[in-house]
Each structure stands twice: as structure tokens, then as C-alpha cells.
Design an enzyme around this catalytic site. Structure first.
Site, mmCIF file in Angstrom:
data_model
loop_
_atom_site.group_PDB
_atom_site.id
_atom_site.type_symbol
_atom_site.label_atom_id
_atom_site.label_comp_id
_atom_site.label_asym_id
_atom_site.label_seq_id
_atom_site.Cartn_x
_atom_site.Cartn_y
_atom_site.Cartn_z
ATOM 1 N N GLU A 79 -55.519 -82.527 29.504
ATOM 2 C CA GLU A 79 -53.998 -82.333 29.433
ATOM 3 C C GLU A 79 -53.584 -81.216 30.176
ATOM 4 O O GLU A 79 -52.487 -80.636 29.875
ATOM 5 C CB GLU A 79 -53.747 -81.977 27.883
ATOM 6 C CG GLU A 79 -54.303 -81.081 27.246
ATOM 7 C CD GLU A 79 -54.062 -80.908 25.749
ATOM 8 O OE1 GLU A 79 -52.952 -80.602 25.501
ATOM 9 O OE2 GLU A 79 -54.855 -80.805 25.109
ATOM 10 N N CYS A 111 -55.815 -82.928 22.833
ATOM 11 C CA CYS A 111 -57.300 -82.881 22.671
ATOM 12 C C CYS A 111 -58.409 -83.836 22.251
ATOM 13 O O CYS A 111 -59.591 -83.862 22.233
ATOM 14 C CB CYS A 111 -57.628 -81.367 21.578
ATOM 15 S SG CYS A 111 -56.731 -80.235 21.926
ATOM 16 N N HIS A 233 -63.475 -80.430 16.118
ATOM 17 C CA HIS A 233 -62.458 -80.040 17.240
ATOM 18 C C HIS A 233 -61.909 -78.581 17.006
ATOM 19 O O HIS A 233 -61.693 -78.267 15.606
ATOM 20 C CB HIS A 233 -61.123 -80.668 17.482
ATOM 21 C CG HIS A 233 -60.173 -79.956 18.262
ATOM 22 N ND1 HIS A 233 -60.574 -79.719 19.518
ATOM 23 C CD2 HIS A 233 -58.772 -79.601 17.834
ATOM 24 C CE1 HIS A 233 -59.252 -79.030 20.029
ATOM 25 N NE2 HIS A 233 -58.288 -79.017 18.903
HETATM 26 P P1 HMG Z 1 -50.372 -66.947 12.694
HETATM 27 O O1 HMG Z 1 -49.658 -67.722 11.815
HETATM 28 O O2 HMG Z 1 -49.961 -65.779 13.435
HETATM 29 O O3 HMG Z 1 -51.647 -66.453 11.837
HETATM 30 O O4 HMG Z 1 -51.307 -67.843 13.722
HETATM 31 P P2 HMG Z 1 -51.823 -66.386 10.278
HETATM 32 O O5 HMG Z 1 -50.837 -65.333 9.874
HETATM 33 O O6 HMG Z 1 -51.834 -67.663 9.747
HETATM 34 O O7 HMG Z 1 -53.067 -65.479 10.135
HETATM 35 C C1 HMG Z 1 -54.397 -66.324 10.725
HETATM 36 C C2 HMG Z 1 -55.557 -66.053 9.696
HETATM 37 O O8 HMG Z 1 -55.674 -64.572 9.829
HETATM 38 C C3 HMG Z 1 -55.079 -66.166 8.307
HETATM 39 O O9 HMG Z 1 -56.453 -66.690 7.526
HETATM 40 C C4 HMG Z 1 -54.743 -64.791 7.815
HETATM 41 O O10 HMG Z 1 -55.069 -64.651 6.285
HETATM 42 C C5 HMG Z 1 -55.753 -63.924 8.380
HETATM 43 P P3 HMG Z 1 -55.987 -68.137 6.452
HETATM 44 O O11 HMG Z 1 -55.075 -67.651 5.258
HETATM 45 O O12 HMG Z 1 -55.550 -68.978 7.251
HETATM 46 O O13 HMG Z 1 -57.356 -68.067 5.881
HETATM 47 N N1 HMG Z 1 -55.378 -62.668 8.559
HETATM 48 C C6 HMG Z 1 -56.356 -61.724 8.647
HETATM 49 N N2 HMG Z 1 -57.709 -61.705 8.338
HETATM 50 C C7 HMG Z 1 -58.278 -60.465 8.012
HETATM 51 N N3 HMG Z 1 -57.827 -59.197 8.287
HETATM 52 C C8 HMG Z 1 -56.535 -59.379 8.447
HETATM 53 C C9 HMG Z 1 -55.677 -60.453 8.762
HETATM 54 N N4 HMG Z 1 -54.364 -60.635 8.991
HETATM 55 C C10 HMG Z 1 -54.366 -62.115 8.753
HETATM 56 N N5 HMG Z 1 -55.969 -58.056 8.908
HETATM 57 C C11 HMG Z 1 -51.987 -70.073 14.195
HETATM 58 C C12 HMG Z 1 -52.192 -68.859 13.476
HETATM 59 C C13 HMG Z 1 -53.026 -70.933 14.015
HETATM 60 C C14 HMG Z 1 -50.621 -70.830 13.600
HETATM 61 C C15 HMG Z 1 -51.588 -69.622 15.702
HETATM 62 O O14 HMG Z 1 -52.802 -69.087 16.199
HETATM 63 C C16 HMG Z 1 -51.288 -70.737 16.316
HETATM 64 O O15 HMG Z 1 -50.146 -71.416 16.529
HETATM 65 N N6 HMG Z 1 -52.405 -71.441 17.285
HETATM 66 C C17 HMG Z 1 -52.224 -72.707 18.056
HETATM 67 C C18 HMG Z 1 -51.826 -73.907 17.592
HETATM 68 C C19 HMG Z 1 -53.359 -74.367 16.787
HETATM 69 O O16 HMG Z 1 -54.461 -73.961 17.160
HETATM 70 N N7 HMG Z 1 -53.252 -75.273 15.530
HETATM 71 C C20 HMG Z 1 -54.445 -75.871 15.250
HETATM 72 C C21 HMG Z 1 -54.219 -77.319 14.804
HETATM 73 S S1 HMG Z 1 -53.722 -78.296 15.996
HETATM 74 C C22 HMG Z 1 -54.954 -78.380 17.116
HETATM 75 O O17 HMG Z 1 -56.047 -78.274 16.941
HETATM 76 C C23 HMG Z 1 -54.586 -78.928 18.475
HETATM 77 C C24 HMG Z 1 -54.559 -78.239 19.623
HETATM 78 O O18 HMG Z 1 -56.013 -78.099 19.940
HETATM 79 C C25 HMG Z 1 -53.840 -78.900 21.029
HETATM 80 C C26 HMG Z 1 -54.180 -80.342 21.229
HETATM 81 O O19 HMG Z 1 -54.518 -81.285 20.430
HETATM 82 O O20 HMG Z 1 -54.181 -80.475 22.615
HETATM 83 C C27 HMG Z 1 -53.947 -76.940 19.261
#
Ligand code: HMG
Length: 389
Positions: A79, A111, A233
């Protein structure tokens, strides 16, 4: 007749940026990245690497070892394409001097595309067992700076051949899939960075995974205990844990944290230090598992879940073949990851902001550390690639 992956090779850029440094720059607790996302480092592609050079470098060892001499199909799954018309696989076809009697095309669905390519390649081989196909999955994952996705950036490529009587993984005939028109992650043609509804995307990933599982299980009759490992993935490595917990819960399986870890053991090590490689990510997880020391996985069944935003998902499976370790590039992969050059925050930002001229003006690129191929520059609107001595 068994059909599947006969050889597999992984490549990532020669520069790595530590997420502790990113956490410091963004005033975020580093544990959020290291534990919350399960990411330690991201691979950073320098200006003279792109999806084509990453893919060509992944396929290079297969070429060197004579494994591509008789392919007649090359599917380039990405992509991060470099041209709206010409398939990026044709640049690779030229760089690797592949047979001219060959179908070459580029496949896109976020992906998921490499899995579509794998299934198309398997069908191609099934049609005539003497045939052999090459699939190359290659991507550079980019989000806006200071976006929650920033910590999940990365890059890398996996090249694998698909053949009858494969040396690495024989595919099972069953596959469960699901498609839905959603906007969880996308990148309009005029943008370099992806747009994402992060939390929503993780929910769609899980829902799609469960839909696919029901389809897969309905065909195969298999349950969780029929699998030695599950490869997911990996947009970030903790995604696998979240998905496996939800799958176990949906199946009312007794699965504590230890059992979840056993199912995922070995699959996340490479992703943890490279970041998201989009189309290549599932196959980075598979390579990481196959390269992992410890248990010999011969005759073990693996479950594999592929997800591409937008969205399409697929569960499929395969049985690891006896003697598979001899067909791997384990030492090469480990050395490549260990020898990457660490970047300072300033270097990371400088590379991030580098832009090729968008008017097609002639441009010669400075030489960075790359694999065996690099983007030399642009001349008369044409990208020119070269082999590195
Ligand atoms: P965010 O919203 O800033 O993070 O970004 P959060 O607040 O959800 O925190 C992440 C985790 O860290 C959480 O764990 C927190 O609790 C923890 P969870 O509750 O989920 O178990 N956390 C801590 N842990 C320890 N000590 C601390 C602390 N603070 C927080 N101090 C988000 C997270 C994934 C949303 C962001 O990284 C993002 O937008 N990423 C890009 C999108 C993505 O990867 N999506 C995944 C599914 S889609 C996919 O896989 C397709 C893709 O590959 C593209 C394609 O297909 O081409 C993306």
C-alpha cells in the site's frame, strides 16, 4: 498435493529509532509504548529506500540461491506503491533479472493484500504443480508526527515462494474470510501519511477476526487446541494478545495469561523492533516464529489471521514441514536486526521530513545505508534504482 510456502526471507531498513526516545520527545510515559503497545523500536526507511528496494532486498537471498529461476508469477503486495500505473514488482523483476515469461502485478488491499496474493499464488500452482510463484509484501508505515499512530510506524518486506511440496509451510484448504466497507484507516492519493480512527480500527480488527474465525471453524471443525501457535497481523505487537484473548473468550476456552503467551510465543519478536510493516506484518510474524529458537515446529499446525483496514480479514492455517529450518534465513535476519544503526530524534525527524521533488525534476539521492538495492534518484519523471556493490 501439498501447496504452500517453499522459502521465505525478511528484510527491513538499516536504521532503527528507539521508542524510549520518541516517548521522551512526546512527553509520554515510555511504558505506554513498551508495554501498552508492546513496541520497542521502529525501522526507519532512509530517502533512498522505498517499498521497491525493501521488497527487492527481501527477495535477493532467494534469487542468489536459485529459488526464483523458474517462477512465472510475481505478485507485489503493497500500500506504499511508487507509481499509479506501473506495478512496483516490475522494478523488482528488472533488478533481480527474473524470467521474462512471468506475470507481474501489484496487489492492494491495505495490510491484507499479501494474503490475497498467497491464495492467488496457491491457486496458480494448484492449476499446474510444476509452477512456482513469488509473493513480495513490502511497506513503509507512516502517520503524522504527534499522532497516536506515530509510535506504530515501521517498515519492512517479506518475500516468499509458493510451490507444490513446499519446504516450509503446507497450507490447509480451509480459509475463513470477511469484508466490510468501513473507514478505520485509509490514505487518499494526495497524502503521504495514513489517516486513522485508531481505537475504532482495533475494534473492527477484532470483530472481523471473529467473523473470519466462525467461517474458518465452520469449514475445518478445528478448535483452539488444534493449533500450536497463532500468527496475527501485527500493527503493534500487543494487538495479538488482545485478539487471542477475545478469540479464547468467544470460544469459552479456558485460557489464562500463560496459555495466551504460549499460543503467541515467538511470533512478535521481529515486529516489536521493526514496527508495523502493513502488508508484510503477518509474514514478519510468521518469519519471527519460524526463526525462533526452542521448540521444533515440524508437523505443527499454525493459525494465521490477516487483516487489512477498509476492511478484509482472513483466517487460514498450515502445517510446518519437516526440515523447515534448513530452508530459512535465520542467521541473516538476526544479523540484519542487530546491525541496524540507531537514530537520534533529530535524525528521525530529518528523514521523516525528506520529500522527493513532486514535479518530477531530476534529483540524485544521497547514499544512505541500504540493502543490496537502492533508489538512486529521479530522472525525467522516472525512478532509477541500482544495485549497491
Ligand atoms: P492511543 O489511543 O494513544 O493509546 O493509541 P491508548 O491510550 O489506547 O494506550 C495504548 C495502550 O497503552 C493501552 O493498553 C493503555 O492502557 C496502555 P490497553 O488498555 O489497550 O490494554 N498504557 C500504558 N501501559 C503502561 N504504562 C503506561 C500506559 N499508558 C497507556 N503509562 C492506538 C493506540 C492503537 C489507537 C494508536 O497507536 C493508533 O492509532 N495506531 C494506528 C492504528 C492501528 O494500529 N490500529 C490497529 C488495528 S487496524 C490495523 O491493524 C490495520 C493497519 O495495520 C493498516 C492496514 O491495514 O493497512 C493499521
Amino acid at each position: 498435493m501439498n501447496i504452500g510456502i517453499d522459502s521465505i526471507s525478511f528484510y527491513t531498513a538499516q536504521y532503527a529509532f528507539d521508542l524510549e526516545k520518541l516517548a521522551e520527545a512526546r512527553s509520554v510515559d515510555p511504558k505506554k509504548y513498551l508495554q501498552g503497545l508492546g513496541q520497542e523500536r521502529m525501522s526507519v526507511a532512509p530517502p533512498d529506500e522505498d517499498a521497491v528496494t525493501l521488497g527487492a532486498s527481501a527477495a535477493h537471498p532467494l534469487r542468489r540461491d536459485g529459488k526464483l529461476d523458474d517462477i512465472d508469477l510475481l505478485l507485489f503486495a503493497t500500500e506504499s506503491g511508487v507509481d499509479q500505473s506501473k506495478a512496483g514488482g516490475l522494478f523488482i523483476h528488472g533488478l533481480l533479472d527474473l524470467p521474462s515469461r512471468c506475470r507481474v502485478l501489484e496487489v492492494k488491499q491495505a495490510c491484507y493484500s499479501a494474503t490475497a496474493a498467497l491464495q492467488l499464488a496457491a491457486a496458480h500452482v494448484r492449476g499446474s504443480p510444476g509452477r512456482k510463484a513469488l509473493v513480495i509484501a513490502s511497506d513503509v508505515a507512516r502517520y503524522e508526527l504527534e499522532n497516536p499512530g506515530e509510535a506504530t510506524q515501521g517498515c519492512g518486506a517479506v518475500a516468499f515462494t509458493v510451490a507444490a511440496d513446499p519446504a516450509v509451510l503446507a497450507l490447509d484448504p480451509e480459509a475463513g474470510y470477511h469484508a466490510e466497507d468501513v473507514m478505520d484507516f485509509w490514505r487518499p492519493n494526495y497524502r503521504r501519511e495514513a489517516l486513522v480512527d485508531g481505537k475504532y480500527s482495533t475494534r473492527v480488527y477484532i470483530d472481523t477476526m471473529l467473523h473470519c474465525w466462525r467461517d474458518y471453524a465452520g469449514q475445518s471443525g478445528r478448535g483452539l487446541e488444534d493449533f500450536e501457535r497463532f500468527c496475527y497481523h501485527l500493527p503493534f505487537s500487543r494487538m495479538a494478545e488482545k485478539a487471542q484473548v477475545r478469540l479464547a473468550r468467544a470460544l469459552h476456552a479456558e485460557a489464562d495469561g500463560k496459555r495466551i503467551e504460549e499460543w503467541l510465543e515467538g511470533t512478535r519478536e521481529y515486529a516489536r523492533v521493526t514496527g508495523n510493516c502493513y502488508a508484510a506484518s503477518l509474514y514478519v510474524a510468521l518469519t519471527s516464529l519460524l526463526d525462533a529458537p526452542g521448540k521444533d515446529l515440524a508437523q505443527c499446525r499454525l493459525g494465521l489471521f490477516s487483516y487489512g483496514s477498509g476492511c478484509v480479514g482472513e483466517w487460514f492455517s498450515g502445517v510446518v514441514q519437516p526440515g523447515y529450518r534448513q530452508a530459512l534465513y535465520t542467521q541473516q535476519h538476526r544479523a540484519m536486526l542487530a546491525n541496524r544503526e540507531p537514530l537520534t530524534y533529530r535524525q528521525y525527524e530529518d528523514i521523516y521530513h525528506f520529500l522527493l521533488p513532486e514535479d518530477g525534476a531530476d534529483h540524485v539521492l544521497p547514499q544512505y545505508r541500504t540493502g543490496p538495492y537502492r533508489l538512486a534518484g529521479i530522472s525525467n519523471h522516472k525512478r532509477t534504482y541500482e544495485a549497491v556493490d
